[in-house]
Design an enzyme around this catalytic site. Structure first.
Site, PDB file in Angstrom:
ATOM      1  N   ARG A 165      23.431 -50.593  15.029  1.00 31.16           N
ATOM      2  CA  ARG A 165      23.125 -49.721  16.164  1.00 31.16           C
ATOM      3  C   ARG A 165      21.888 -48.862  15.893  1.00 31.16           C
ATOM      4  NH1 ARG A 165      28.563 -46.564  17.376  1.00 31.16           N
ATOM      5  NH2 ARG A 165      27.528 -46.379  19.411  1.00 31.16           N
TER       6      ARG A 165
ATOM      7  N   TYR B  75       3.409  -7.889  34.338  1.00 33.43           N
ATOM      8  CA  TYR B  75       4.208  -8.668  35.286  1.00 33.43           C
ATOM      9  C   TYR B  75       3.531  -9.996  35.591  1.00 33.43           C
ATOM     10  CZ  TYR B  75       0.704  -7.444  38.741  1.00 33.43           C
ATOM     11  OH  TYR B  75      -0.484  -7.319  39.408  1.00 33.43           O
TER      12      TYR B  75
ATOM     13  N   CYS C  66      -1.577 -13.116  39.471  1.00 36.01           N
ATOM     14  CA  CYS C  66      -1.088 -13.406  40.816  1.00 36.01           C
ATOM     15  C   CYS C  66      -1.452 -14.811  41.266  1.00 36.01           C
ATOM     16  CB  CYS C  66      -1.620 -12.379  41.805  1.00 36.01           C
ATOM     17  SG  CYS C  66      -3.401 -12.455  42.001  1.00 36.01           S
TER      18      CYS C  66
ATOM     19  N   ARG D 179      -4.528  -7.019  48.808  1.00 34.24           N
ATOM     20  CA  ARG D 179      -5.887  -7.466  48.509  1.00 34.24           C
ATOM     21  C   ARG D 179      -6.751  -7.414  49.756  1.00 34.24           C
ATOM     22  NH1 ARG D 179      -7.092 -13.512  46.661  1.00 34.24           N
ATOM     23  NH2 ARG D 179      -6.702 -13.872  48.871  1.00 34.24           N
TER      24      ARG D 179
ATOM     25  N   HIS E 245       1.340 -43.761  37.797  1.00 35.15           N
ATOM     26  CA  HIS E 245       0.408 -42.857  38.474  1.00 35.15           C
ATOM     27  C   HIS E 245       1.130 -42.015  39.523  1.00 35.15           C
ATOM     28  CE1 HIS E 245      -2.589 -41.887  41.637  1.00 35.15           C
ATOM     29  NE2 HIS E 245      -3.336 -41.595  40.582  1.00 35.15           N
TER      30      HIS E 245
ATOM     31  N   GLY F  64      19.740 -46.109  25.832  1.00 38.17           N
ATOM     32  CA  GLY F  64      19.397 -47.418  26.381  1.00 38.17           C
ATOM     33  C   GLY F  64      17.974 -47.864  26.097  1.00 38.17           C
TER      34      GLY F  64
ATOM     35  N   SER G 141      -5.569  -7.707  38.015  1.00 38.46           N
ATOM     36  CA  SER G 141      -4.667  -8.805  38.344  1.00 38.46           C
ATOM     37  C   SER G 141      -5.450 -10.101  38.166  1.00 38.46           C
ATOM     38  CB  SER G 141      -4.167  -8.669  39.784  1.00 38.46           C
ATOM     39  OG  SER G 141      -3.412  -9.801  40.130  1.00 38.46           O
TER      40      SER G 141
ATOM     41  N   LYS H 218      22.784 -40.630  16.539  1.00 37.68           N
ATOM     42  CA  LYS H 218      24.006 -41.426  16.579  1.00 37.68           C
ATOM     43  C   LYS H 218      24.670 -41.456  15.209  1.00 37.68           C
ATOM     44  CE  LYS H 218      23.721 -44.922  19.302  1.00 37.68           C
ATOM     45  NZ  LYS H 218      23.050 -46.179  19.627  1.00 37.68           N
TER      46      LYS H 218
ATOM     47  N   MET I 123      16.521 -48.259  23.041  1.00 39.09           N
ATOM     48  CA  MET I 123      16.370 -49.130  21.868  1.00 39.09           C
ATOM     49  C   MET I 123      17.560 -50.086  21.842  1.00 39.09           C
ATOM     50  SD  MET I 123      14.821 -46.609  19.034  1.00 39.09           S
ATOM     51  CE  MET I 123      16.168 -45.460  19.152  1.00 39.09           C
TER      52      MET I 123
ATOM     53  N   ARG J  89      27.310 -37.287  21.646  1.00 38.13           N
ATOM     54  CA  ARG J  89      25.983 -36.673  21.699  1.00 38.13           C
ATOM     55  C   ARG J  89      26.007 -35.593  22.779  1.00 38.13           C
ATOM     56  NH1 ARG J  89      23.437 -42.123  24.001  1.00 38.13           N
ATOM     57  NH2 ARG J  89      24.609 -42.217  25.930  1.00 38.13           N
TER      58      ARG J  89
HETATM   59  P1  ADP Z   1      23.188 -47.190  23.071  1.00 34.35           P
HETATM   60  O1  ADP Z   1      22.444 -46.224  22.260  1.00 34.35           O
HETATM   61  O2  ADP Z   1      22.345 -48.013  23.954  1.00 34.35           O
HETATM   62  O3  ADP Z   1      24.368 -46.572  23.750  1.00 34.35           O
HETATM   63  P2  ADP Z   1      25.063 -48.187  21.105  1.00 34.35           P
HETATM   64  O4  ADP Z   1      24.623 -48.346  19.716  1.00 34.35           O
HETATM   65  O5  ADP Z   1      25.839 -46.966  21.391  1.00 34.35           O
HETATM   66  O6  ADP Z   1      23.786 -48.274  22.046  1.00 34.35           O
HETATM   67  O7  ADP Z   1      25.900 -49.490  21.446  1.00 34.35           O
HETATM   68  C1  ADP Z   1      25.968 -50.153  22.671  1.00 34.35           C
HETATM   69  C2  ADP Z   1      27.409 -50.362  23.067  1.00 34.35           C
HETATM   70  O8  ADP Z   1      28.136 -51.045  22.084  1.00 34.35           O
HETATM   71  C3  ADP Z   1      28.142 -49.058  23.293  1.00 34.35           C
HETATM   72  O9  ADP Z   1      28.975 -49.182  24.416  1.00 34.35           O
HETATM   73  C4  ADP Z   1      28.937 -48.882  22.050  1.00 34.35           C
HETATM   74  O10 ADP Z   1      30.105 -48.133  22.282  1.00 34.35           O
HETATM   75  C5  ADP Z   1      29.282 -50.317  21.686  1.00 34.35           C
HETATM   76  N1  ADP Z   1      29.473 -50.467  20.244  1.00 34.35           N
HETATM   77  C6  ADP Z   1      28.587 -50.199  19.287  1.00 34.35           C
HETATM   78  N2  ADP Z   1      29.108 -50.403  18.063  1.00 34.35           N
HETATM   79  C7  ADP Z   1      30.368 -50.806  18.247  1.00 34.35           C
HETATM   80  C8  ADP Z   1      31.451 -51.164  17.347  1.00 34.35           C
HETATM   81  N3  ADP Z   1      31.288 -51.118  16.042  1.00 34.35           N
HETATM   82  N4  ADP Z   1      32.602 -51.536  17.892  1.00 34.35           N
HETATM   83  C9  ADP Z   1      32.757 -51.584  19.231  1.00 34.35           C
HETATM   84  N5  ADP Z   1      31.793 -51.250  20.132  1.00 34.35           N
HETATM   85  C10 ADP Z   1      30.614 -50.876  19.640  1.00 34.35           C
HETATM   86 MG    MG Z   2      25.753 -45.589  23.003  1.00 35.45          MG
HETATM   87 MG    MG Z   3      -9.608 -15.536  44.286  1.00 35.25          MG
END
Ligand code: ADP
Ligand code: MG
Ligand code: MG
Length: 952
Positions: free
Chosen positions: A77, A922, A902, A648, A443, A86, A834, A8, A88, A320
């Site tokens: 962030r 192969y 095989c 075979r 599991h 999502g 084989s 990021k 962290m 990204r």
């Molecule tokens: P994630 O990795 O979970 O997407 P982000 O760090 O991207 O977390 O942030 C979560 C949300 O907050 C995202 O929708 C992002 O666009 C928004 N956000 C983060 N920083 C800012 C900022 N400085 N201004 C406005 N929106 C922000």
């Molecule tokens: Mg994000």
């Molecule tokens: Mg066999």
């Protein structure tokens, strides 16, 4: 850079460098995260640097953190080297307190300022102080109800002010202190919380699942806030530069007006599509589209972007690499190569073999699925834990699932709250698995992926009741035996049956193109395992360049031949015994004295007549089978038109062709008891099998049960005796493979005769044939030697008789460690090797696969005792080492030795890579796996090249 700044932070820096509109900010590196994780404190000097960074941001914006006249708000962030969407945490709106909220309210608007403040308190409480976010949600909901507000935007500034007061109260109560009013204090705590979120459970699970190392750490980006919640001319959005599910080249995403951060994906209100954004905010859309194009060119891949519009102005917040479906991966790769954005080699490497697996798995008929949805049959949605679609009878009990799936051949979906090693026997025979609890590494998820069975896991909305054998979703009930359909690729669960369709490879034009590019790169050939002409034809369609394994025993199992096969097997041991007797008597007679001779001659005559009788049955059956096999071979050799076909010779122990001993024993017992009292038989018949048996008895008696019993009993008794005679304590290591051909030479001679009669017949028609005869399970060179000599003379006899020569090879399977260890001796008598890696894995580990997989193996994998299932992915260290030794020794003796694999491993990408490294000619896999193997073979070659140039 990504190592230090995280994806990021690096993306933000790169966008800033490109001159795009990015709110100013700075990134605290992953190094600081490590230091913090080690000591629980910020490293010395860090905060100084943060102050400097902050000052720069303040100068750019003209506001300062905590400044009562012009307050700056920031976000903190998280962002790791590899995107973990999502997983962290991020805290928004830092810098708000009781004083600055008023300033913000006066300078912009009331509603917005209080909205931002309530978000901060809840987010801070949840992320920094570990409070339960649902408590804040509940409070908010209560106020919405009281204000008769349908949506969060219907709340007034006054409502929000009251909510803030209550949020602060809740915070105080739960944390035991006031919500921090000092913005610097908020910032320090938020950065620490973001660092801590690297080791949060969600993040750790995700990394385990995606094999991301745990020592990378997260960076923390501090960034000036921009606001999408300032009113109707503001909003927040997400977009992909190309459609992530179809791959179409068009901006794809959603936009939610008057909202902040993740509101757009959280489902609080229905967002507008990007197409609607174009109509409502044409200028913003135009700029966004330009930026999207630019980012794609710059990063040379699909981008997943976050943006915010503050009072009509566009701000970029993230970019990204976009995750994509299998279909999109293929289309995007081919399109981008054609656009000249990436090379063909890059395009090949952009598509994962798993993508091809997904594309070619059975899927629900889209139209049937759409109408099921319309009819309200979409019951629930869980985690897409293992791909593919399946429909079957609901079963809540693994024993029942096993019985239905294995014995009655009925499709079953096994439904459990969660699964454990005790359920594996049921999972093995289910078409799919559905669980109410558990994540991507539960599991159920691990086991089904290992077995290639579809699975929807963690489907929290279903309530499973084992006592009633049913599950509920809302007011719907699905009972044991009802039909359910699950889609492991999307996580959907449907009521009733949705037909599945096998995808049509011929219509996958992009995939075909990509594979053709790959064919030019790869060095390994891809052959297929096919037992029938129709499989061989399909294999060719998929691009197979030969048949690596044609298992002749399947030809024995066809229902119309089973009687002949039984007859043959029942007579074989007797014939062998009496033939030996005849031979012994003959030689005895030669040296016997006159007086004794007469008695011997008499015995010889009687033995000869027994031999004749048995020969009629044994050799007669073989001849019938030979005629049928010849037809089979003609079919498969013709389908492959000059490509090599490895046939075979018979491999499994003979008793596999006979009824089960236990079944026969029960039947004979029943018949014996029921003699004179046929009602007993009927009285206790419950299961389908028992009913089927009664029908068989009745038929044997021409409709009459009593007569049927008398007729069938002696027959079944004879069969039982014969089956008892073929029983082995450990059939896997018993009389099978080439041992069978050495013991009963007539069987394999018949097979070779059929192969060469078929080949000669086709050659006379002008069809090019390349049969390769494979002798299974040789461990000692002499086993191979005698078998080959006998069979090759048979082959020569046929060709001489037919007056035509065909090119052929004799070779062997390498499936015993001893064969690999003595490969140089063996290569003297084999033109090809084989690797039968299923048996080679069994014998190297000393596991019997069926027993291991149903009893302990998958448990070992789940507990990390074994790194993976060695029957799915080749064990490099053990089995792989044997293979390496075998290749070297074999080629030393015979330079042009053709070597392939095989086993099922031939379709597994990581095993294919090993085969490439070992220099095999192969890999051979099931026809459906051929496309995957073509791509994997190209990957192996391209990747090895990349590492080689990197080494230099
Ligand atoms: P994630 O990795 O979970 O997407 P982000 O760090 O991207 O977390 O942030 C979560 C949300 O907050 C995202 O929708 C992002 O666009 C928004 N956000 C983060 N920083 C800012 C900022 N400085 N201004 C406005 N929106 C922000
Ligand atoms: Mg994000
Ligand atoms: Mg066999």
């Amino acid at each position: 850079m990504r190592d230090l700044l995280g994806g990021k932070g690096a993306g933000l820096a790169e966008m800033t460098r490109l001159g795009l509109p990015v709110p100013p900010g700075f990134t605290i590196t992953t190094k600081a995260c490590h230091a913090y994780a080690r000591s629980g404190r910020y490293p010395p000097g860090l905060w100084k640097q943060v102050e400097v960074g902050l000052a720069a941001v303040e100068a750019k914006i003209g506001r300062r953190l905590g400044d009562p006249a012009a307050p700056l708000l920031v976000s903190v962030r998280s962002g790791a080297k590899f995107s973990m969407p999502g997983m962290m945490d991020t805290v928004l709106n830092l810098g708000l307190n009781d004083a600055t909220v008023d300033v913000l309210a006066r300078s912009s608007n009331d509603r917005f300022a209080w909205d931002a403040y309530r978000r901060l308190i809840a987010m801070f409480g949840r992320i920094v102080k570990d409070l339960d976010g649902r408590e804040f949600e509940a409070l908010l909901e209560r106020h919405k109800e009281a204000a008769a507000a349908k949506k969060d935007t219907d709340l007034s500034a006054e409502d929000l002010k009251r909510i803030v007061a209550e949020f602060k109260g809740l915070y105080r109560e739960r944390v035991g202190e006031e919500f921090p009013q000092d913005p610097k204090d908020q910032l320090t705590q938020a950065v620490a919380a973001v660092f801590r979120s690297w080791n949060g459970k969600r993040a750790v699970d995700y990394r385990n699942f995606n094999k991301i190392p745990h020592d990378l750490g997260t960076a923390a980006s501090v960034q000036a806030m921009v606001f999408g919640n300032m009113g109707p001319d503001s909003g927040t959005g997400v977009a992909f530069t190309r459609n992530p599910s179809t791959g179409e080249k068009q901006l794809f995403g959603e936009f939610l007006p008057n909202a902040q951060g993740e509101d757009v994906v959280a489902g609080i209100r229905t967002p507008m599509t990007i197409a609607q954004l174009r109509d409502s905010f044409p200028a913003v859309y135009g700029e966004l589209a330009d930026i999207a194009g630019l980012l794609e060119k710059h990063f040379r891949d699909v981008q997943d972007i976050e943006f915010t519009v503050e009072r009509g102005k566009l701000w970029m917040l993230q970019t990204r690499t976009g995750k994509r479906s299998a279909r999109a991966a293929v289309k995007v790769a081919v399109d981008m190569a054609r656009e000249g954005l990436i090379s063909k080699q890059e395009a090949i490497l952009r598509v994962e073999p798993m993508h091809v697996v997904h594309l070619l798995l059975p899927q629900f008929d889209e139209r049937a699925k759409a109408s099921a949805r319309k009819e309200g049959r979409l019951l629930a949605r869980g985690l897409n834990a293992s791909p593919g679609a399946a429909a079957g009878f609901a079963s809540f009990d693994p024993d029942e699932a096993e019985a239905m799936g294995r014995d009655r051949k009925k499709p079953v979906i096994l439904i459990r709250v969660e699964t454990s090693p005790d359920d594996v026997h049921g999972i093995l025979y289910a078409k799919g698995v559905l669980t109410a609890r558990g994540g991507a590494t539960s599991h159920a998820a691990v086991v089904t992926r290992g077995l290639g069975i579809p699975c929807v896991a963690g489907c929290e909305s279903i309530v499973v009741d084992y006592d009633q054998s049913e599950f509920r979703v809302g007011d719907k009930v699905v009972r044991r035996g009802d039909f359910v359909s699950i889609d492991g690729s999307t996580g959907e669960v449907y009521e009733g049956r949705i037909p599945t369709i096998d995808p049509d490879f011929r219509k996958e034009a992009d995939l075909q193109m990509l594979l053709q590019w790959g064919d030019k790169e790869r060095r390994l050939q891809v052959w297929a395992n096919a037992d029938y002409p129709r499989d061989a034809e399909r294999a060719r369609e998929f691009g197979a360049e030969g048949i690596g394994l044609d298992r002749t025993e399947h030809m024995f199992m066809e229902p119309d031949r089973l009687d002949v096969v039984h007859e043959m097997i029942l007579a074989a041991p007797g014939y062998r015994k009496v033939s030996a007797e005849v031979r012994a008597l003959k030689s005895e007679i030669e040296s016997a004295k006159q007086g004794k001779r007469e008695a011997l001659e008499k015995r010889l005559a009687s033995s000869k007549s027994v031999q004749e009788e048995l020969a009629g049955r044994y050799l007669g059956s073989l001849e019938k089978l030979g005629r049928l096999q010849k037809k089979d071979f003609i079919g498969i050799l013709r389908a492959m038109q000059g490509l090599p076909v490895i046939i075979r010779l018979i491999d499994p122990p003979l008793h596999e062709f006979l009824p089960k001993y236990e079944t026969l024993l029960v039947q004979v017992t029943k018949l014996t008891l029921a003699r004179g009292n046929p009602d007993i038989l009927v009285a206790h018949a419950r299961s389908e099998e028992e009913q089927a048996f009664i029908a068989e008895v009745r038929e044997a008696g021409g409709g009459d049960l009593a007569r049927g019993i008398d007729a069938l009993l002696p027959k079944k008794q004879r069969l039982l005796e014969a089956v008892a005679a073929t029983r082995e304590a450990n059939p896997m290591l018993g009389l099978r493979g080439c041992r069978l051909g050495i013991t009963f030479p007539e069987i394999t001679e018949m097979q070779v005769r059929a192969i060469f009669e078929a080949s000669c017949a086709l050659a006379k028609e002008g069809v090019v044939v390349k049969p390769e005869i494979m002798i299974p399970l040789a461990g000692h060179v002499n086993e191979l030697k005698v078998e080959r000599e006998a069979l090759e003379s048979e082959a020569k006899r046929v060709m001489e008789r037919e007056g035509i020569q065909v090119p052929y090879k004799f070779g062997t399977m390498i499936e015993l460690p001893r064969a690999a260890l003595t490969a140089d001796q063996i290569a003297n008598h084999a033109e090809f090797f084989s690797f039968g890696t299923n048996d080679l894995t069994q014998t190297t580990f000393g596991y019997s696969r069926d027993d291991a997989e149903s009893k302990f193996l998958l448990d070992f994998v789940e507990r990390g005792i074994l790194p993976f299932n060695p029957f799915q992915t080749l064990d490099r260290e053990g089995v792989g080492q044997l293979m390496r030794m075998c290749v070297q020794k074999g080629r030393k003796v015979r330079k042009d030795l053709e070597i392939g694999i095989c086993g099922e491993h031939g379709g597994d990408p990581s095993s294919i890579e090993l085969c490439h490294e070992l220099g095999l000619n192969y890999v051979s896999c099931s026809p459906f796996r051929v496309p995957v193997a073509r791509l994997a073979a190209a990957h192996a070659k391209l990747r090895n090249e990349v590492t080689r140039t990197e080494d230099r």
